[in-house]
Motif scaffolding. Sequence first.
Motif, mmCIF file in Angstrom:
data_model
loop_
_atom_site.group_PDB
_atom_site.id
_atom_site.type_symbol
_atom_site.label_atom_id
_atom_site.label_comp_id
_atom_site.label_asym_id
_atom_site.label_seq_id
_atom_site.Cartn_x
_atom_site.Cartn_y
_atom_site.Cartn_z
ATOM 1 N N ASN A 36 61.216 52.213 34.032
ATOM 2 C CA ASN A 36 60.705 50.962 33.516
ATOM 3 C C ASN A 36 61.891 50.064 33.152
ATOM 4 O O ASN A 36 62.953 50.571 32.793
ATOM 5 N N ALA A 37 61.708 48.757 33.239
ATOM 6 C CA ALA A 37 62.795 47.831 32.901
ATOM 7 C C ALA A 37 63.377 48.128 31.529
ATOM 8 O O ALA A 37 64.576 48.009 31.300
ATOM 9 N N LYS A 38 62.511 48.558 30.624
ATOM 10 C CA LYS A 38 62.958 48.794 29.251
ATOM 11 C C LYS A 38 64.002 49.915 29.195
ATOM 12 O O LYS A 38 64.784 50.013 28.272
ATOM 13 N N ARG B 16 55.501 46.519 45.602
ATOM 14 C CA ARG B 16 55.423 46.528 44.149
ATOM 15 C C ARG B 16 54.899 47.847 43.592
ATOM 16 O O ARG B 16 53.876 48.349 44.017
ATOM 17 N N GLY B 17 55.642 48.399 42.672
ATOM 18 C CA GLY B 17 55.187 49.611 42.006
ATOM 19 C C GLY B 17 55.482 50.880 42.785
ATOM 20 O O GLY B 17 55.297 51.972 42.273
ATOM 21 N N ARG C 223 59.671 49.592 37.173
ATOM 22 C CA ARG C 223 58.236 49.886 37.230
ATOM 23 C C ARG C 223 57.377 48.643 36.994
ATOM 24 O O ARG C 223 56.255 48.556 37.467
ATOM 25 N N ASN C 224 57.911 47.660 36.294
ATOM 26 C CA ASN C 224 57.118 46.448 36.085
ATOM 27 C C ASN C 224 57.170 45.516 37.299
ATOM 28 O O ASN C 224 56.630 44.422 37.271
ATOM 29 N N GLY C 225 57.854 45.937 38.353
ATOM 30 C CA GLY C 225 57.824 45.171 39.600
ATOM 31 C C GLY C 225 59.023 44.275 39.827
ATOM 32 O O GLY C 225 59.216 43.771 40.931
ATOM 33 N N GLN D 145 61.924 40.991 31.988
ATOM 34 C CA GLN D 145 60.556 41.095 31.487
ATOM 35 C C GLN D 145 59.511 40.358 32.318
ATOM 36 O O GLN D 145 58.367 40.770 32.375
ATOM 37 N N ASP D 146 59.931 39.243 32.919
ATOM 38 C CA ASP D 146 58.963 38.402 33.610
ATOM 39 C C ASP D 146 58.585 39.048 34.950
ATOM 40 O O ASP D 146 59.324 38.969 35.935
ATOM 41 N N GLU D 147 57.413 39.678 34.979
ATOM 42 C CA GLU D 147 57.026 40.489 36.141
ATOM 43 C C GLU D 147 56.902 39.675 37.416
ATOM 44 O O GLU D 147 57.134 40.168 38.502
ATOM 45 N N LYS D 148 56.513 38.426 37.264
ATOM 46 C CA LYS D 148 56.292 37.623 38.451
ATOM 47 C C LYS D 148 57.539 36.837 38.886
ATOM 48 O O LYS D 148 57.846 36.761 40.066
#
Length: 458
Positions: free
Chosen positions: A454-456, A447-448, A328-330, A290-293
């Motif tokens: 998506n991660a989900k 990125r992207g 997709r969230n990077g 979840q943590d994009e960064k």
Amino acid sequence: MKKVITYGTFDLFHEGHYNLLKRAKTLGDYLIVGVTTEYYDLQRGKLNVVDSILERIENVKRTGLADEIIVEDHEGQKQEDIQKLGVDIFTVGSDWVGIFDYLKELCQVVYLERTPEISSSILRASKYPIVQVGVVGSGRIAPRFLAEAKFVSGVNVRAVYNPHEMSAERFGKTYEVEAYYGDFKTFLEDMDAIYIASPHQTHYEYAKMAIEQGRHVLCEKPLTFTVREAQELYALAKDRGVVLMEGIKTAYCPGFIQMMNVARSGMIGEVRDVEACFSRITAAQMREMQDEKFGGAFLEFGSYTLLPIFKLLGCQYKSVEFDSILARNGIDLYTKIHFRYKDGLAMSKTGIGVKSEGQLVIAGTKGYILAESPWWLTKSFAVRYEDPTKIEHYSPKFLGDGLRYEIADFVSKINGGNRMAYCLTNEESIAMAGVVERFMKERGKVRGMVGTRNAKEY
Ligand code: CTP
């Protein structure tokens, strides 16, 4: 002639040891004393032995009581020695009553009364006051640290800190930690050392504040996100005279150390390639996903895979290339890093959304080492050659979940012993920060663009 044998570590040689040897001698005509090697003590979980084997042998010798001194380096050796040396009596102190009854098949077993109120452990505690450690962060790793620290003498986990004081309180109560804090400065005042197990991006700030206050720091990986920050922290720690250690537990495990030494010994010739892989499929709701960064596979597991690469090929690679499969969230679900050295190559593979064979292969000019998953705990590895029937297996002992070795090394460094600084050098730790820094920059660029799902959806 009646031969007597006894064994011990004989650390910080004391009156109890002397009395034991004196009594052992009177049991027969010839006394053999077995002194344990450092490796054997580590393997059997006796951590924080202070004196080197040479000092311990010298101290036994100086008593003038031993007719022969041997070293004990493996399990099962006592039976071998008794038969080989024709021993009549095996003896140890009364703290071992019953434990060595199995030797009665081979010789007489005598438990001698132990001298009260003295032991190496007591001396270690008086020589080096118990190091009071506070844990920063109360997430997933913190309970493991608490459990493993119990196996290391000379250390007490006294408190937990979390900026959300309620979480610290809950943690403190669940795990029976003496104190909990929501204020970092107050927390620091009461500690000798801290273990940083908070989210990656907070490591640098916490480490810096603690070092500035003269506190020793054991910091979970990755220590920092830039070379500059890592260099700054190590320089600051040197300046303040405190210990700063990056907590890559594999680096401190006896089996991993042995594997690195076998690789360097020439058995497989010159090391030319290191391929290390670590993957763990991670649920979509987890921070890593979840943590994009600061999430993703490489930041989570990369320290493990980079470790054997830097240990065996060095920190001066010629080039490095990154390739990732991003969500997709990077965040990177899978990352391959290719290093080119003057005389070698290396590959690091980490995954949280792709599963691969978690193995370590160290390829040399004469043969190779294969360590299967979980090689990062190093419970076994094999040396193999062109001739497929020629295989040498190694099965080093590995206790608990391995953190205890790292904690023991931390405590020993705090107490002034620098004997194990080779486990993870500052240079290696800084070089790892360098790869993290480049990875963050490269990942930013793509990125992207690469992501398919998506991660989900994983
Ligand atoms: N011994 C003894 N009396 C003591 C301490 C040790 O008779 N007060 C004996 C042990 O029973 C053993 C030998 O000395 O036979 C070597 O013990 P070792 O484990 O090296 O020393 P300890 O002081 O018991 O070490 P530790 O506190 O680390 O367990």
